[in-house]
Scaffold this active site. Structure first.
Site, PDB file in Angstrom:
ATOM      1  N   LYS A 186      -3.114  13.280   6.307  1.00  0.00           N
ATOM      2  CA  LYS A 186      -2.973  13.446   4.867  1.00  0.00           C
ATOM      3  C   LYS A 186      -3.127  14.884   4.367  1.00  0.00           C
ATOM      4  O   LYS A 186      -2.962  15.152   3.174  1.00  0.00           O
ATOM      5  CB  LYS A 186      -3.961  12.541   4.120  1.00  0.00           C
ATOM      6  CG  LYS A 186      -3.612  11.062   4.231  1.00  0.00           C
ATOM      7  CD  LYS A 186      -4.648  10.181   3.550  1.00  0.00           C
ATOM      8  CE  LYS A 186      -4.653  10.338   2.049  1.00  0.00           C
ATOM      9  NZ  LYS A 186      -3.415   9.826   1.411  1.00  0.00           N
ATOM     10  N   TYR A 225      -9.564  17.961 -13.316  1.00  0.00           N
ATOM     11  CA  TYR A 225     -10.591  17.577 -12.347  1.00  0.00           C
ATOM     12  C   TYR A 225     -11.507  16.499 -12.918  1.00  0.00           C
ATOM     13  O   TYR A 225     -12.008  16.616 -14.038  1.00  0.00           O
ATOM     14  CB  TYR A 225     -11.413  18.807 -11.958  1.00  0.00           C
ATOM     15  CG  TYR A 225     -12.351  18.569 -10.803  1.00  0.00           C
ATOM     16  CD1 TYR A 225     -11.886  18.614  -9.496  1.00  0.00           C
ATOM     17  CD2 TYR A 225     -13.696  18.285 -11.022  1.00  0.00           C
ATOM     18  CE1 TYR A 225     -12.741  18.391  -8.423  1.00  0.00           C
ATOM     19  CE2 TYR A 225     -14.560  18.065  -9.963  1.00  0.00           C
ATOM     20  CZ  TYR A 225     -14.079  18.117  -8.669  1.00  0.00           C
ATOM     21  OH  TYR A 225     -14.931  17.889  -7.620  1.00  0.00           O
ATOM     22  N   TYR A 281       0.737  11.071 -10.742  1.00  0.00           N
ATOM     23  CA  TYR A 281       0.451   9.972  -9.825  1.00  0.00           C
ATOM     24  C   TYR A 281      -0.298   8.860 -10.543  1.00  0.00           C
ATOM     25  O   TYR A 281       0.084   7.680 -10.472  1.00  0.00           O
ATOM     26  CB  TYR A 281      -0.363  10.479  -8.627  1.00  0.00           C
ATOM     27  CG  TYR A 281      -1.067   9.373  -7.888  1.00  0.00           C
ATOM     28  CD1 TYR A 281      -0.360   8.479  -7.088  1.00  0.00           C
ATOM     29  CD2 TYR A 281      -2.449   9.194  -8.011  1.00  0.00           C
ATOM     30  CE1 TYR A 281      -1.000   7.442  -6.428  1.00  0.00           C
ATOM     31  CE2 TYR A 281      -3.089   8.167  -7.350  1.00  0.00           C
ATOM     32  CZ  TYR A 281      -2.368   7.295  -6.562  1.00  0.00           C
ATOM     33  OH  TYR A 281      -3.010   6.267  -5.913  1.00  0.00           O
ATOM     34  N   SER A 287      -4.759   2.295  -8.891  1.00  0.00           N
ATOM     35  CA  SER A 287      -5.583   3.454  -8.565  1.00  0.00           C
ATOM     36  C   SER A 287      -6.628   3.704  -9.638  1.00  0.00           C
ATOM     37  O   SER A 287      -6.374   3.476 -10.832  1.00  0.00           O
ATOM     38  CB  SER A 287      -4.710   4.704  -8.418  1.00  0.00           C
ATOM     39  OG  SER A 287      -5.519   5.859  -8.226  1.00  0.00           O
ATOM     40  N   MET A 305       0.822  -1.207   0.000  1.00  0.00           N
ATOM     41  CA  MET A 305       0.000   0.000   0.000  1.00  0.00           C
ATOM     42  C   MET A 305       0.855   1.255   0.000  1.00  0.00           C
ATOM     43  O   MET A 305       0.338   2.370  -0.078  1.00  0.00           O
ATOM     44  CB  MET A 305      -0.920   0.018   1.230  1.00  0.00           C
ATOM     45  CG  MET A 305      -1.894  -1.154   1.302  1.00  0.00           C
ATOM     46  SD  MET A 305      -3.171  -1.114   0.028  1.00  0.00           S
ATOM     47  CE  MET A 305      -2.643  -2.513  -1.013  1.00  0.00           C
TER      48      MET A 305
END
Length: 321
Positions: free
Chosen positions: A177, A279, A139, A113, A72
């Site tokens: 976070k 977005y 990412y 992801s 993870m």
């Protein structure tokens, strides 16, 4: 023995809790806690060793009796600009763990992801050709290139190999976070401070303000999937992990107010310029592949998951899980 990388992080520490609750304490936690408050996530856990991620790969060949690696650990910020760091941390590191698990023939469960799906114009189906996906940020791409490496270049495989495409995860242990924590966490804080929740205005005419849609999935359900996979080592592949339902940020905000038995008060603010072109307005996991593999546990709906999080954790001083 089970190794959990990112074991002091959000999802990883919740996985450790699930393993502890099942009677497993033979756990090695790998992470980079440094000056963060992630240590709070493991102070109530049982494990045999904590290892810094920078020394772990050198130590790994000396380990014996490893049943599985649950990977993870990653740089999970969608706004990270240093792609060389993303490449090393999210791709090369994962590849090294894959090769170790292949050599030792042990289970390897890793976090991909939903960010790999990009703007979602091609859907969110984990049966589709991953080479057609176009992530919107570094990412997401760093996760995509590992999935592609497995497809095109991996020549040896772990005993079990599973990639999990998490959608919008919320829940306890995400407190460290910062801006990347869920809207439930930020919304709860805003209610305590101002009595209202701020949501972004929509820059897409197809969606009203607060009507941007996400597949919000509770972290405890994520842990149930991972635990099920550990107990079903014949299951392999790349799977979505979401609820299969798209709900709006307005619904999420309302669920937070409902959990606190308060009237809903939402203030809409302008979306930052740097987010407008990257977005996602809609995500919804296609979940049939996981169900067809045999998973049959229900996922909490948004109202129930938010209520559990707010009442059992946030309202109790950000109680860890």
């Amino acid at each position: 023995m089970i190794i959990v990388t990112g074991g002091a992080g959000f999802i990883g520490s919740c996985v450790v809790r699930t393993l502890n609750d099942a009677g497993r304490a033979d756990i090695v936690i790998v992470d980079d806690i440094a000056t963060t408050d992630k240590w709070l996530n493991i102070r109530n856990k049982k494990y045999i060793k904590y290892v810094h991620k920078d020394t772990f790969l050198d130590e790994l060949p000396s380990y014996t009796g490893v049943d599985a690696i649950i990977h993870m650990g990653a740089q999970s910020s969608t706004t990270e600009k240093n792609f060389d760091y993303l490449w090393k941390n999210n791709f090369e590191y994962t590849k090294a763990l894959w090769n170790y698990c292949a050599e030792k023939q042990i289970s390897f469960i890793y976090a991909s992801s939903a960010a790999t799906y990009g703007n979602g114009t091609q859907g969110f189906d984990d049966r589709m050709d991953i080479d057609k996906l176009l992530p919107l940020n570094g990412y997401g791409y760093s996760k995509q290139i590992f999935d592609q490496w497995v497809k095109h270049q991996a020549t040896v495989y772990p005993k079990q190999h599973v990639g999990l495409k998490f959608f919008n995860v919320y829940g306890p242990n995400e407190y460290f976070k910062g801006s990347m924590a869920s809207m439930v966490f930020h919304g709860y804080k805003q209610i305590q401070e101002t009595g209202s929740i701020k949501l972004f205005k929509s820059c897409n005419p197809q969606y009203e303000d607060g009507g941007q849609l996400r597949d919000f999935v509770y972290v405890k359900d994520i842990c149930s999937v991972i635990f099920w996979l550990l107990n079903n080592p014949e299951v392999n592949g790349l799977f979505n992990v979401g609820t299969g339902k798209a709900q709006s940020f307005k619904e999420l905000a309302m669920a937070t107010f409902h959990a606190l038995e308060l009237d809903t008060k939402i203030i809409y603010i302008d979306m930052p310029e740097e987010l407008k072109e990257k977005y996602q307005y809609y995500t919804k996991a296609e979940m049939s592949k996981l169900y067809d593999a045999g998973y049959d546990l229900p996922f909490m709906d948004l109202e129930a998951g938010v209520k559990d999080y707010v009442l059992k954790h946030l309202r109790k001083g950000y109680l860890t899980y």
